[in-house]
Design a protein around this motif. Structure first.
Motif, short mmCIF file in Angstrom:
data_model
loop_
_atom_site.label_atom_id
_atom_site.label_comp_id
_atom_site.label_asym_id
_atom_site.label_seq_id
_atom_site.Cartn_x
_atom_site.Cartn_y
_atom_site.Cartn_z
N PRO A 89 0.79 -1.24 0.00
CA PRO A 89 0.00 0.00 0.00
C PRO A 89 0.82 1.29 0.00
CG PRO A 89 -1.00 -1.60 1.46
CD PRO A 89 0.30 -2.20 1.00
N TRP A 90 2.06 1.24 0.50
CA TRP A 90 2.86 2.46 0.55
C TRP A 90 3.85 2.58 -0.61
CZ3 TRP A 90 2.96 -1.47 4.12
CH2 TRP A 90 4.16 -2.19 4.26
N GLY A 91 3.70 1.73 -1.64
CA GLY A 91 4.52 1.87 -2.83
C GLY A 91 5.22 0.59 -3.22
N GLU A 92 6.16 0.69 -4.17
CA GLU A 92 6.96 -0.45 -4.60
C GLU A 92 8.29 -0.41 -3.85
OE1 GLU A 92 8.87 -1.81 -8.75
OE2 GLU A 92 6.68 -1.88 -8.70
N VAL A 93 8.57 -1.45 -3.11
CA VAL A 93 9.75 -1.47 -2.24
C VAL A 93 10.38 -2.86 -2.28
CG1 VAL A 93 8.85 0.30 -0.66
CG2 VAL A 93 8.38 -2.11 -0.19
N PRO A 94 11.65 -2.99 -1.85
CA PRO A 94 12.23 -4.34 -1.74
C PRO A 94 11.46 -5.17 -0.72
CG PRO A 94 13.92 -2.63 -1.52
CD PRO A 94 12.59 -1.94 -1.47
N THR B 273 11.67 1.39 15.28
CA THR B 273 12.71 1.81 14.34
C THR B 273 12.14 1.91 12.93
OG1 THR B 273 14.47 0.84 15.68
CG2 THR B 273 14.96 1.20 13.35
N THR B 274 11.34 0.91 12.54
CA THR B 274 10.71 0.94 11.22
C THR B 274 9.75 2.11 11.10
OG1 THR B 274 10.89 -1.47 11.04
CG2 THR B 274 9.29 -0.39 9.59
N ALA B 275 8.94 2.33 12.13
CA ALA B 275 7.95 3.41 12.11
C ALA B 275 8.63 4.77 11.95
CB ALA B 275 7.11 3.39 13.38
N ARG B 276 9.74 4.97 12.65
CA ARG B 276 10.45 6.25 12.56
C ARG B 276 11.09 6.44 11.18
NH1 ARG B 276 12.98 5.77 18.65
NH2 ARG B 276 11.35 6.97 19.71
N THR B 277 11.38 5.33 10.50
CA THR B 277 11.96 5.40 9.16
C THR B 277 10.89 5.71 8.12
OG1 THR B 277 13.71 3.85 9.76
CG2 THR B 277 13.27 4.13 7.41
N VAL B 278 9.78 4.98 8.17
CA VAL B 278 8.76 5.13 7.11
C VAL B 278 7.79 6.26 7.39
CG1 VAL B 278 8.94 2.70 6.44
CG2 VAL B 278 7.18 3.38 8.08
N LEU B 279 7.67 6.67 8.66
CA LEU B 279 6.78 7.77 9.01
C LEU B 279 7.53 8.81 9.85
CD1 LEU B 279 3.56 5.77 9.92
CD2 LEU B 279 3.80 7.36 8.02
N PRO B 280 8.56 9.44 9.25
CA PRO B 280 9.30 10.45 10.01
C PRO B 280 8.43 11.68 10.27
CG PRO B 280 9.95 10.51 7.71
CD PRO B 280 9.03 9.33 7.86
N ASP C 79 -1.72 12.30 6.13
CA ASP C 79 -2.99 12.73 5.56
C ASP C 79 -3.92 11.54 5.42
OD1 ASP C 79 -1.88 11.28 3.46
OD2 ASP C 79 -1.22 13.07 2.37
N THR C 80 -4.97 11.69 4.62
CA THR C 80 -5.97 10.62 4.49
C THR C 80 -5.38 9.37 3.84
OG1 THR C 80 -6.68 11.65 2.42
CG2 THR C 80 -7.95 12.17 4.41
N ALA C 81 -4.26 9.51 3.13
CA ALA C 81 -3.62 8.35 2.52
C ALA C 81 -2.76 7.57 3.50
CB ALA C 81 -2.77 8.79 1.33
N THR C 82 -2.53 8.12 4.69
CA THR C 82 -1.70 7.47 5.70
C THR C 82 -2.59 6.75 6.71
OG1 THR C 82 -0.11 9.28 5.50
CG2 THR C 82 0.13 7.83 7.39
N PRO C 83 -2.43 5.44 6.88
CA PRO C 83 -3.33 4.71 7.78
C PRO C 83 -3.00 4.86 9.26
CG PRO C 83 -1.75 3.20 6.83
CD PRO C 83 -1.46 4.55 6.22
N PHE C 84 -2.32 5.94 9.61
CA PHE C 84 -1.99 6.19 11.02
C PHE C 84 -2.26 7.65 11.33
CE2 PHE C 84 0.81 2.66 9.75
CZ PHE C 84 0.42 1.71 10.69
N ALA D 237 11.95 -4.52 3.01
CA ALA D 237 11.30 -3.31 3.52
C ALA D 237 9.80 -3.53 3.70
CB ALA D 237 11.57 -2.14 2.58
N ALA D 238 9.21 -4.25 2.77
CA ALA D 238 7.78 -4.56 2.88
C ALA D 238 7.50 -5.39 4.13
CB ALA D 238 7.30 -5.30 1.63
N LEU D 239 8.29 -6.44 4.33
CA LEU D 239 8.03 -7.31 5.48
C LEU D 239 8.32 -6.59 6.79
CD1 LEU D 239 6.91 -10.12 5.99
CD2 LEU D 239 9.24 -10.97 6.18
N SER D 240 9.32 -5.70 6.80
CA SER D 240 9.57 -4.88 8.00
C SER D 240 8.36 -4.02 8.32
CB SER D 240 10.81 -4.00 7.79
OG SER D 240 11.97 -4.78 7.70
N GLY D 241 7.73 -3.47 7.27
CA GLY D 241 6.51 -2.69 7.48
C GLY D 241 5.39 -3.53 8.06
#
Length: 199
Positions: free
Chosen positions: A109-114, A153-160, A166-171, A117-121
Motif C-alpha cells: 500500500p505504501w509503494g513499490e519497495v524491496p 525503528t521501522t515506524a520512525r523510518t517510514v513515518l518520520p 494525511d488521508t492516505a496514511t493509515p496512522f 522493507a515490505a516485510l519490515s513494514g
C-alpha cells in the motif's frame, strides 16, 4: 541477522506473529465488541483486519497482486479467529521463505519497495495491532519489548516527522508518549494511538 546491508525481518516477523497468535487465542466471543485504541475497530473488526491484512501479505510474498486483496476477513466465525490466524500466518511464513523475495521489488500500500522493507513494514503493523488487542483485553500476556523496538525503528523510518500524515496514511498524527514510556507505548504514540482508559 543482517543480509547484504539490511536486517532480515523474517525471524522478527516469525516472533511477532507467534506473539499475536498467542494473544488472539485468548480472545473469547464476549470480547469481540470491546473497543480498541485503533478507533475504527472493535476487537472483532481488528481481528478481521489482522487476518485479512495477513492474507494480503501472503499474496505479496507468493508473487501475486496483494493490492487486489481486501484487508478484511468477513468469513470467520466468532470462535474461529485463533485457527484462522494460525492458518494464514503459516501461509505468510512459507510465502516469504525465499532469500530472493527479500531483495525483489514488491507492491504494497505504501509503494513499490524491496521485499525486506515490505516485510519490515508488516512487522510494524502486526506488533502495533498486537498492542491494540492487548489494550482491549486488559493485557493478559506480557509483550516482547524487542519486537516493539524493531517496529518503532521501522515506524520512525517510514513515518518520520517530516512526512505529513494525511488521508492516505493509515496512522493518525503522533501523540505524546507518557514519561518513562516503554517501547510499546512509544510505538503506539508514534503511530497516533492513545491507551484505553481502563478505570
Amino acid at each position: 541477522m543482517t543480509t547484504d546491508g539490511f536486517t532480515d525481518p523474517r525471524p522478527v516477523y516469525t516472533r511477532a506473529t507467534a506473539q499475536a497468535a498467542a494473544l488472539i487465542s485468548a480472545v473469547r466471543p464476549e470480547d469481540l465488541t470491546r473497543p480498541t485504541p485503533c478507533t475504527e475497530f472493535d476487537v472483532r473488526g481488528l481481528l478481521s483486519h489482522i487476518v485479512g491484512g495477513s492474507r494480503r501479505i501472503a499474496v505479496v510474498g507468493e508473487g501475486g497482486d496483494g493490492m487486489a486483496v481486501e484487508p478484511i476477513a468477513g468469513d470467520v466465525e466468532d470462535d474461529g479467529w485463533g485457527a484462522a490466524y494460525d492458518e494464514i500466518r503459516n501461509r505468510v511464513l512459507k510465502a516469504w521463505e525465499s532469500d530472493e523475495r527479500m531483495t525483489s521489488a514488491v507492491r504494497v500500500p505504501w509503494g513499490e519497495v524491496p521485499g525486506h522493507a515490505a516485510l519490515s513494514g508488516y512487522v510494524m503493523e502486526i506488533v502495533t495491532h498486537t498492542w491494540d488487542l492487548a489494550e482491549a483485553l486488559g493485557h493478559p500476556h506480557e509483550l516482547d519489548p524487542e519486537l516493539a523496538e524493531f517496529a518503532l525503528t521501522t515506524a520512525r523510518t517510514v513515518l518520520p516527522d517530516s512526512r505529513p500524515r494525511d488521508t492516505a496514511t493509515p496512522f493518525a498524527p503522533r501523540t505524546r508518549a507518557p514519561e518513562n514510556a516503554g517501547p510499546y507505548e512509544e510505538l503506539a504514540a508514534w503511530l497516533g494511538r492513545t491507551p484505553l482508559d481502563h478505570a
